[in-house]
Design a protein around this motif. Structure first.
Motif, mmCIF file in Angstrom:
data_model
loop_
_atom_site.group_PDB
_atom_site.id
_atom_site.type_symbol
_atom_site.label_atom_id
_atom_site.label_comp_id
_atom_site.label_asym_id
_atom_site.label_seq_id
_atom_site.Cartn_x
_atom_site.Cartn_y
_atom_site.Cartn_z
ATOM 1 N N LYS A 108 5.452 2.664 -0.300
ATOM 2 C CA LYS A 108 4.267 0.940 -0.456
ATOM 3 C C LYS A 108 4.078 2.120 -1.922
ATOM 4 N N LEU A 109 4.727 2.553 -2.580
ATOM 5 C CA LEU A 109 3.865 3.253 -4.258
ATOM 6 C C LEU A 109 5.357 2.877 -5.052
ATOM 7 N N LEU A 110 6.993 3.040 -4.513
ATOM 8 C CA LEU A 110 8.200 2.866 -5.628
ATOM 9 C C LEU A 110 7.865 1.151 -5.240
ATOM 10 N N GLN A 111 7.908 0.962 -4.429
ATOM 11 C CA GLN A 111 7.977 -1.028 -4.606
ATOM 12 C C GLN A 111 7.567 -1.782 -4.832
ATOM 13 N N LEU A 112 6.293 -1.034 -5.362
ATOM 14 C CA LEU A 112 4.072 -1.621 -5.529
ATOM 15 C C LEU A 112 4.869 -2.585 -6.355
ATOM 16 N N ARG A 113 5.508 -1.959 -7.927
ATOM 17 C CA ARG A 113 5.672 -2.875 -8.913
ATOM 18 C C ARG A 113 7.626 -2.130 -9.502
ATOM 19 N N ASP A 114 8.047 -3.222 -10.452
ATOM 20 C CA ASP A 114 9.352 -2.676 -10.876
ATOM 21 C C ASP A 114 8.879 -2.129 -12.381
ATOM 22 N N TRP A 115 8.631 -0.231 -11.714
ATOM 23 C CA TRP A 115 7.997 0.640 -12.233
ATOM 24 C C TRP A 115 8.991 0.736 -13.830
ATOM 25 N N ASP A 116 10.809 0.358 -13.974
ATOM 26 C CA ASP A 116 11.516 0.974 -14.826
ATOM 27 C C ASP A 116 11.176 0.075 -15.973
ATOM 28 N N LYS A 117 10.481 -1.051 -15.956
ATOM 29 C CA LYS A 117 10.354 -2.198 -16.879
ATOM 30 C C LYS A 117 8.955 -2.420 -17.708
ATOM 31 N N GLY A 118 8.350 -1.420 -17.268
ATOM 32 C CA GLY A 118 6.981 -0.797 -17.777
ATOM 33 C C GLY A 118 5.810 -1.762 -17.055
ATOM 34 N N LEU A 119 4.567 -1.650 -17.867
ATOM 35 C CA LEU A 119 3.342 -1.820 -17.385
ATOM 36 C C LEU A 119 3.243 -3.269 -17.952
ATOM 37 N N ASP A 120 2.196 -3.774 -17.237
ATOM 38 C CA ASP A 120 2.115 -5.464 -17.093
ATOM 39 C C ASP A 120 0.690 -5.523 -18.586
ATOM 40 N N LEU A 121 1.330 -6.286 -19.676
ATOM 41 C CA LEU A 121 0.482 -6.489 -21.011
ATOM 42 C C LEU A 121 0.832 -5.819 -21.698
ATOM 43 N N GLY A 122 1.663 -5.155 -21.949
ATOM 44 C CA GLY A 122 2.646 -3.736 -22.559
ATOM 45 C C GLY A 122 1.912 -2.596 -22.552
ATOM 46 N N LYS A 123 0.493 -2.210 -22.057
ATOM 47 C CA LYS A 123 -0.369 -0.789 -21.659
ATOM 48 C C LYS A 123 0.802 0.020 -21.672
ATOM 49 N N ARG A 124 -0.099 1.376 -22.299
ATOM 50 C CA ARG A 124 1.047 2.904 -22.238
ATOM 51 C C ARG A 124 0.837 3.226 -21.791
ATOM 52 N N TYR A 125 -0.136 3.071 -20.844
ATOM 53 C CA TYR A 125 -0.264 4.665 -19.746
ATOM 54 C C TYR A 125 -0.685 4.294 -18.078
ATOM 55 N N LEU A 126 0.171 5.125 -17.551
ATOM 56 C CA LEU A 126 -0.203 5.188 -16.539
ATOM 57 C C LEU A 126 -1.412 6.762 -15.471
ATOM 58 N N ILE A 127 -2.317 6.323 -15.030
ATOM 59 C CA ILE A 127 -3.205 6.926 -14.372
ATOM 60 C C ILE A 127 -3.060 7.200 -12.774
ATOM 61 N N LEU A 128 -2.049 8.795 -11.968
ATOM 62 C CA LEU A 128 -2.712 8.210 -11.436
ATOM 63 C C LEU A 128 -3.997 9.834 -10.398
ATOM 64 N N ASN A 129 -5.221 8.780 -9.682
ATOM 65 C CA ASN A 129 -6.148 9.907 -9.240
ATOM 66 C C ASN A 129 -5.486 10.140 -7.799
#
Lengths: 148, 121
Positions: free
Chosen positions: B33-54
């Motif tokens: 569920k978590l690792l296949q949510l998106r291709d995490w290696d390729k960065g975040l959408d729209l060039g966002k620079r931060y990922l926050i885990l709650n």
């Protein structure tokens, strides 16, 4: 000389992920009921959880027809757990605290590292046909007015 | 007999971050569920620079869950964004510190602290 045994409990688990949660809830209730000031309960719960997972996955190879046993012995100055599986066992060796190399793909599991790091003593053995990992948690000062 | 609490994810966005609200048990079941949510290696959408885990609603985490976090943070290094986390108990903060993950995963007490920090960067 062996200290007097204050409490002994045992549990038998099905060999499936998640079953260890029942035991850790029971252990938490028991330890807190004896020493509500215990600050090492969370360490114990993590160690038991990891040892159970190893037993299920590596010892019993996820065979649903096998079981994991957990035995708890509480004494005046220490708490000991034995986590048994039906596998062939392994030779325990302390895990070095090699720093995480985030750039490297690593298949290393962290379970044994956590077991070794959070408990005071670890050893392994066989009891009849069961392989076990035994972990010790020393309680400085003993049960009454314990300082941990 | 208590078994696993199902793991789930919901997502939120801010101007410069992606927030993952995680709940349930962070164990092997969370991997796909978590690792296949998106291709995490390729960065975040729209060039966002931060990922926050709650992690406020993650009440059980084992070494398999820690391994998942390591893989996620590794992806953030490759994808050139920074990962933060909040909502961890003292015990789980200790475990992540012990395995060395807190060198790369910045842990704070609240989402507000994190948002304030990244607003200044």
């Amino acid at each position: 000389m062996d200290e007097e045994l204050v409490l002994h409990k045992e549990w038998v688990l099905e060999n499936r992920f998640g079953a260890e949660k029942y035991v850790i809830e029971q252990v938490a209730q028991t330890v807190y009921s004896i020493d509500h000031m215990s600050r090492r309960v969370e360490d114990m719960l993590t160690v038991i959880s990891e040892a159970c997972l190893n037993a299920m996955e590596h010892g019993n190879r996820m065979n649903p027809n096998t079981r994991v046993r957990v035995a708890m012995n509480i004494r005046e100055t220490e708490v000991r757990f034995r986590i048994y599986d039906e596998g062939d066992g392994f030779t325990y060796a302390p895990i070095s605290d090699k720093p995480l190399q985030i750039e490297e793909e690593c298949t290393r599991g962290w379970g044994l590292f956590l077991i070794t790091s959070l408990s005071d003593k670890v050893h392994t053995g066989f009891d009849n046909e069961w392989f076990y990992v035994e972990v010790h948690f020393m309680r400085i000062g003993g049960m009454n007015g314990a300082r941990e | 007999m208590v078994l696993e609490n199902e793991f789930s994810i919901s997502t939120r966005e801010t101007e410069n971050s992606m927030i993952l609200d995680l709940s349930g048990d962070l164990t092997k079941q969370a991997e796909e569920k978590l690792l296949q949510l998106r291709d995490w290696d390729k960065g975040l959408d729209l060039g966002k620079r931060y990922l926050i885990l709650n992690l406020t609603n993650v009440h059980y985490m084992n070494s398999n869950g820690i391994a998942i976090l390591i893989r996620l943070v590794r992806s953030s290094v490759r994808g050139s964004y920074q990962t933060f986390a909040y909502g961890l108990t003292s015990h789980y903060k200790k475990l992540l510190r012990m395995v060395g993950l807190t060198v790369h995963l910045m842990i704070h007490s609240t989402e507000e602290e994190i948002l304030a920090q990244i607003a200044d960067e």
